[in-house]
Motif scaffolding. Structure first.
Motif, PDB file in Angstrom:
ATOM      1  N   LYS A  69      15.302  34.171   1.700  1.00 42.57           N
ATOM      2  CA  LYS A  69      15.028  35.595   1.596  1.00 42.57           C
ATOM      3  C   LYS A  69      14.124  35.865   0.403  1.00 42.57           C
ATOM      4  N   THR A  71      12.454  39.344  -2.090  1.00 44.11           N
ATOM      5  CA  THR A  71      12.445  40.767  -2.365  1.00 44.11           C
ATOM      6  C   THR A  71      11.279  41.409  -1.621  1.00 44.11           C
ATOM      7  N   GLU A  73       8.778  43.373  -2.605  1.00 39.72           N
ATOM      8  CA  GLU A  73       7.457  43.247  -3.228  1.00 39.72           C
ATOM      9  C   GLU A  73       6.931  41.818  -3.143  1.00 39.72           C
ATOM     10  N   LYS A 239      11.332  51.719   2.558  1.00 37.73           N
ATOM     11  CA  LYS A 239      12.613  52.266   2.124  1.00 37.73           C
ATOM     12  C   LYS A 239      12.964  53.551   2.872  1.00 37.73           C
ATOM     13  N   ILE A 285      14.013  40.261   4.155  1.00 35.14           N
ATOM     14  CA  ILE A 285      14.067  41.036   2.916  1.00 35.14           C
ATOM     15  C   ILE A 285      15.499  41.022   2.369  1.00 35.14           C
ATOM     16  N   SER A 286      15.622  40.812   1.078  1.00 32.89           N
ATOM     17  CA  SER A 286      16.946  40.676   0.472  1.00 32.89           C
ATOM     18  C   SER A 286      17.420  41.922  -0.261  1.00 32.89           C
ATOM     19  N   ASP A 287      16.506  42.782  -0.706  1.00 31.49           N
ATOM     20  CA  ASP A 287      16.898  43.906  -1.569  1.00 31.49           C
ATOM     21  C   ASP A 287      16.865  45.248  -0.839  1.00 31.49           C
ATOM     22  N   ILE A 288      17.247  45.267   0.437  1.00 30.84           N
ATOM     23  CA  ILE A 288      17.324  46.518   1.193  1.00 30.84           C
ATOM     24  C   ILE A 288      18.702  46.645   1.807  1.00 30.84           C
TER      25      ILE A 288
END
Length: 288
Positions: A69, A71, A73, A239, A285-288
């Motif tokens: 995974k 982030t 960005e 997002k 994606i890891s940060d959603i």
């Protein structure tokens, strides 16, 4: 000696050839079911069922790319590096949901921070009569009529991307169109806001938004930006769209909904969120 030997042979032959008495099996007259004790199956509460499902999910085999995974960005940077020769390439966001059998296909509308492409024209059909029909026509609806439009939808004569219905006619069209429009995600419902008497307000909100919809497997695909967009615009679009999907699938609830509704909406869990482009690989994606 010969006499005793012959007598012995006769006795042996008689014992071998003579039929044996049949074995008689005696059965008890006591019923077996009466002796057995019926075990009651315990009824689990909702909390116990949820805990059981979490344990089963924890023991389940992880996906082969579970640990690969990035982030958001970092994923954008990788895709921009791969698509360096195509400045007009499109970012595509893929959201996979654990849609169970018989669940409603995720669907909604959104106005992104920066649109990727021109919005396609919606074709709107409205079930209304009298004054409400005149208001829908003046607001810009393409097809307006009463219950007679149901036969045209069944036969394929009328095609629409959005179907609205007044509160007075919803009970009349549901028996005819529920099984046809329900699986396609077009059946008017109060929860989605397509059963309304304010057609002008709904069509006004519709004009500034883009429709998104999942497939029958619960996979949602959305063009989320162009490669020449600034990274900040792509991040805002991603997002914003993920938040909209979470609300529709029940993964996120507003504070107003928590105070109003007592019944908990069933959650269609989001299993993976991936970003890709035309030639770049899909990156989870890891940060959603």
């Amino acid at each position: 000696m010969s006499f005793s030997l012959g007598l012995l042979c006769r006795q042996c032959c008689h014992s071998v050839l003579s039929p044996r008495p049949a074995l008689v099996r005696e059965f008890s007259s006591t019923p077996i079911l009466a002796l057995r004790r019926t075990k009651k199956i315990p009824v689990l509460s909702k909390k116990a069922l949820a805990a059981k499902a979490r344990k089963r999910a924890a023991k389940a085999r992880k996906h082969i790319y579970e640990n690969e995974k990035m982030t958001l960005e970092s994923a954008i940077d990788v895709i921009r590096a791969v698509e360096v020769a195509k400045a007009n390439a499109t970012y595509e966001l893929v959201i996979k949901t654990a849609m169970s059998r018989g669940s409603i296909i995720p669907k909604g509308r959104i106005a992104l921070h920066r649109e990727t492409k021109a919005r396609p024209e919606d074709r709107i059909l409205v079930f209304a009569e009298g004054r409400q029909a005149d208001e829908a026509k003046s607001a810009g609806a393409h097809i307006v009529g009463g219950i007679e439009l149901a036969d045209g939808i069944i036969s394929g004569k009328h095609h629409a991307t959005t179907i609205l219905c007044s509160t007075a006619l919803i009970r009349a069209i549901t028996p005819k169109l529920g099984r046809i429009l329900g699986p396609r995600g077009l059946m008017p419902s109060e929860r989605r806001g397509t059963v309304t008497d304010d057609f002008a307000g709904y069509l006004r909100r519709l004009s500034g938004t883009t429709e998104w919809k999942g497939d029958k497997n619960g996979v949602i695909r959305m063009p989320i930006g162009k490669l020449h967009f600034p990274i900040e615009d792509v991040v805002k679009n991603v997002k914003q769209f993920v938040t909209a999907v979470k609300r529709v699938t029940g993964n996120q609830r507003d504070t107003e909904e928590k105070g109003k509704s007592k019944s908990v909406k069933p959650v269609n869990a989001i299993t993976r969120v991936m970003l890709s482009s035309t030639q770049a690989p899909s990156i989870q994606i890891s940060d959603i």
